[in-house]
Design a protein around this motif. Sequence first.
Motif, mmCIF file in Angstrom:
data_model
loop_
_atom_site.group_PDB
_atom_site.id
_atom_site.type_symbol
_atom_site.label_atom_id
_atom_site.label_comp_id
_atom_site.label_asym_id
_atom_site.label_seq_id
_atom_site.Cartn_x
_atom_site.Cartn_y
_atom_site.Cartn_z
ATOM 1 N N ASP A 124 29.156 6.476 30.631
ATOM 2 C CA ASP A 124 28.955 6.609 32.071
ATOM 3 C C ASP A 124 30.212 7.191 32.741
ATOM 4 O O ASP A 124 31.264 7.344 32.117
ATOM 5 C CB ASP A 124 28.579 5.269 32.713
ATOM 6 C CG ASP A 124 29.624 4.182 32.466
ATOM 7 O OD1 ASP A 124 30.820 4.511 32.334
ATOM 8 O OD2 ASP A 124 29.246 3.002 32.412
ATOM 9 N N GLU A 125 30.072 7.514 34.001
ATOM 10 C CA GLU A 125 31.148 8.197 34.723
ATOM 11 C C GLU A 125 32.418 7.351 34.797
ATOM 12 O O GLU A 125 33.536 7.873 34.675
ATOM 13 C CB GLU A 125 30.683 8.555 36.136
ATOM 14 C CG GLU A 125 31.694 9.371 36.927
ATOM 15 C CD GLU A 125 31.179 9.787 38.298
ATOM 16 O OE1 GLU A 125 31.949 10.391 39.054
ATOM 17 O OE2 GLU A 125 30.004 9.495 38.592
ATOM 18 N N ALA A 126 32.260 6.035 34.981
ATOM 19 C CA ALA A 126 33.430 5.157 35.064
ATOM 20 C C ALA A 126 34.226 5.188 33.765
ATOM 21 O O ALA A 126 35.463 5.214 33.773
ATOM 22 C CB ALA A 126 32.986 3.725 35.385
ATOM 23 N N ARG A 127 33.508 5.229 32.644
ATOM 24 C CA ARG A 127 34.187 5.276 31.347
ATOM 25 C C ARG A 127 34.895 6.614 31.160
ATOM 26 O O ARG A 127 36.000 6.669 30.600
ATOM 27 C CB ARG A 127 33.168 5.047 30.229
ATOM 28 C CG ARG A 127 33.802 4.893 28.839
ATOM 29 C CD ARG A 127 34.432 3.525 28.695
ATOM 30 N NE ARG A 127 35.229 3.428 27.493
ATOM 31 C CZ ARG A 127 34.749 3.252 26.261
ATOM 32 N NH1 ARG A 127 33.445 3.177 26.074
ATOM 33 N NH2 ARG A 127 35.566 3.142 25.233
ATOM 34 N N VAL A 128 34.258 7.694 31.599
ATOM 35 C CA VAL A 128 34.881 9.016 31.491
ATOM 36 C C VAL A 128 36.179 9.054 32.285
ATOM 37 O O VAL A 128 37.204 9.578 31.820
ATOM 38 C CB VAL A 128 33.924 10.111 31.991
ATOM 39 C CG1 VAL A 128 34.644 11.468 32.055
ATOM 40 C CG2 VAL A 128 32.706 10.217 31.084
ATOM 41 N N ASN A 129 36.155 8.479 33.481
ATOM 42 C CA ASN A 129 37.359 8.453 34.315
ATOM 43 C C ASN A 129 38.467 7.636 33.658
ATOM 44 O O ASN A 129 39.646 8.019 33.704
ATOM 45 C CB ASN A 129 37.026 7.873 35.692
ATOM 46 C CG ASN A 129 36.123 8.795 36.501
ATOM 47 O OD1 ASN A 129 36.108 10.006 36.273
ATOM 48 N ND2 ASN A 129 35.367 8.233 37.431
ATOM 49 N N LYS A 130 38.089 6.517 33.037
ATOM 50 C CA LYS A 130 39.079 5.684 32.354
ATOM 51 C C LYS A 130 39.687 6.430 31.171
ATOM 52 O O LYS A 130 40.906 6.413 30.956
ATOM 53 C CB LYS A 130 38.435 4.389 31.877
ATOM 54 C CG LYS A 130 39.410 3.457 31.157
ATOM 55 C CD LYS A 130 38.707 2.172 30.700
ATOM 56 C CE LYS A 130 39.682 1.262 29.952
ATOM 57 N NZ LYS A 130 39.008 0.018 29.487
ATOM 58 N N LEU A 131 38.846 7.122 30.404
ATOM 59 C CA LEU A 131 39.336 7.889 29.262
ATOM 60 C C LEU A 131 40.272 9.003 29.710
ATOM 61 O O LEU A 131 41.276 9.293 29.055
ATOM 62 C CB LEU A 131 38.161 8.478 28.477
ATOM 63 C CG LEU A 131 37.276 7.474 27.724
ATOM 64 C CD1 LEU A 131 36.028 8.165 27.192
ATOM 65 C CD2 LEU A 131 38.048 6.824 26.589
ATOM 66 N N SER A 132 39.951 9.627 30.840
ATOM 67 C CA SER A 132 40.786 10.717 31.353
ATOM 68 C C SER A 132 42.152 10.202 31.794
ATOM 69 O O SER A 132 43.164 10.887 31.639
ATOM 70 C CB SER A 132 40.072 11.425 32.511
ATOM 71 O OG SER A 132 38.879 12.055 32.070
ATOM 72 N N ARG A 133 42.158 8.980 32.333
ATOM 73 C CA ARG A 133 43.444 8.393 32.722
ATOM 74 C C ARG A 133 44.293 8.081 31.488
ATOM 75 O O ARG A 133 45.516 8.197 31.507
ATOM 76 C CB ARG A 133 43.222 7.114 33.547
ATOM 77 C CG ARG A 133 42.670 7.374 34.953
ATOM 78 C CD ARG A 133 42.784 6.124 35.812
ATOM 79 N NE ARG A 133 42.051 4.994 35.272
ATOM 80 C CZ ARG A 133 40.770 4.729 35.546
ATOM 81 N NH1 ARG A 133 40.087 5.557 36.338
ATOM 82 N NH2 ARG A 133 40.172 3.669 35.034
ATOM 83 N N GLN A 134 43.636 7.681 30.395
ATOM 84 C CA GLN A 134 44.354 7.322 29.176
ATOM 85 C C GLN A 134 44.809 8.545 28.376
ATOM 86 O O GLN A 134 45.921 8.585 27.851
ATOM 87 C CB GLN A 134 43.462 6.455 28.280
ATOM 88 C CG GLN A 134 43.197 5.058 28.800
ATOM 89 C CD GLN A 134 42.228 4.307 27.905
ATOM 90 O OE1 GLN A 134 41.251 4.867 27.411
ATOM 91 N NE2 GLN A 134 42.500 3.031 27.685
ATOM 92 N N LEU A 135 43.928 9.552 28.300
ATOM 93 C CA LEU A 135 44.138 10.634 27.345
ATOM 94 C C LEU A 135 44.155 12.021 27.978
ATOM 95 O O LEU A 135 44.167 13.017 27.245
ATOM 96 C CB LEU A 135 43.035 10.584 26.270
ATOM 97 C CG LEU A 135 42.939 9.280 25.469
ATOM 98 C CD1 LEU A 135 41.648 9.233 24.666
ATOM 99 C CD2 LEU A 135 44.134 9.158 24.533
ATOM 100 N N GLY A 136 44.161 12.085 29.296
ATOM 101 C CA GLY A 136 44.073 13.393 29.949
ATOM 102 C C GLY A 136 42.613 13.792 30.122
ATOM 103 O O GLY A 136 41.696 13.033 29.787
#
Length: 244
Positions: free
Chosen positions: A169-181
């Motif tokens: 989901d979008e929330a997970r994508v945002n979290k991954l982007s914060r962690q890994l770019g």
Amino acid sequence: YDSVLHVDQIDKCDILICDEAHRAAADSYARSFSAIQSPLKRFGLTATADGRYDKAEWMTEGLFGPVRVNIPYEDSVDSGSVLPIHILAVENPYGPSPDLIDQCTQQVKKDRMALWRNSGRNNLIAQVTETLRGKYNDPQALILVDKIEHALVLKQLLPDYTLFHGDIDEARVNKLSRQLGDVSGFLMSQSDRARMLAKFESGELRRVIGTAILGTGVSANECQIVTIASGTGATIQFRQSIGR
């Protein structure tokens, strides 16, 4: 084992045949099976009836009764229902030994899911996989991980591999982007997943990093190299991944 939860006329059945019977021993499914009041005959099939740390084989016997047929591994190979495999065990200097892991509590095993942060271990995974590929003529290779974070990290080390994962989901994508770019360019949609799965099973897709979604129920007959890079606390999950 899953569909039985949704059959509203189960009481009208006489026989229940359950594939992956060891999974029926999980609490939610066991309660559903126990709620079946009709005197139906239950038969369970499983390739790995033992080996779970939670002693699920005992629960399985409670749901389906004693084992009536036990086909030895050698007989399964001879009949063609099981393919013999060879396992190359690589000594890993970046983590605990399997014996030590077996002695750990469940919380410690759960914490091992953060092993995707271990850069030394990740480089070893990439190095070993590519070394094995170099010994053959462009073999189909699969790297299995438990978490999407791990898949994304390995994708950075192996850019020519295709990422394969479940819904995010979008929330997970945002979290991954914060962690890994920014990771949006590596993620797949449902339509992408169906198309890529077909290419993987046909052998057209040669190099894949997949999450647990590729750990069961996949027929990749041309896949010659499988690197199991995840850290699971369940022996049965490890065996099932290899068997698949």
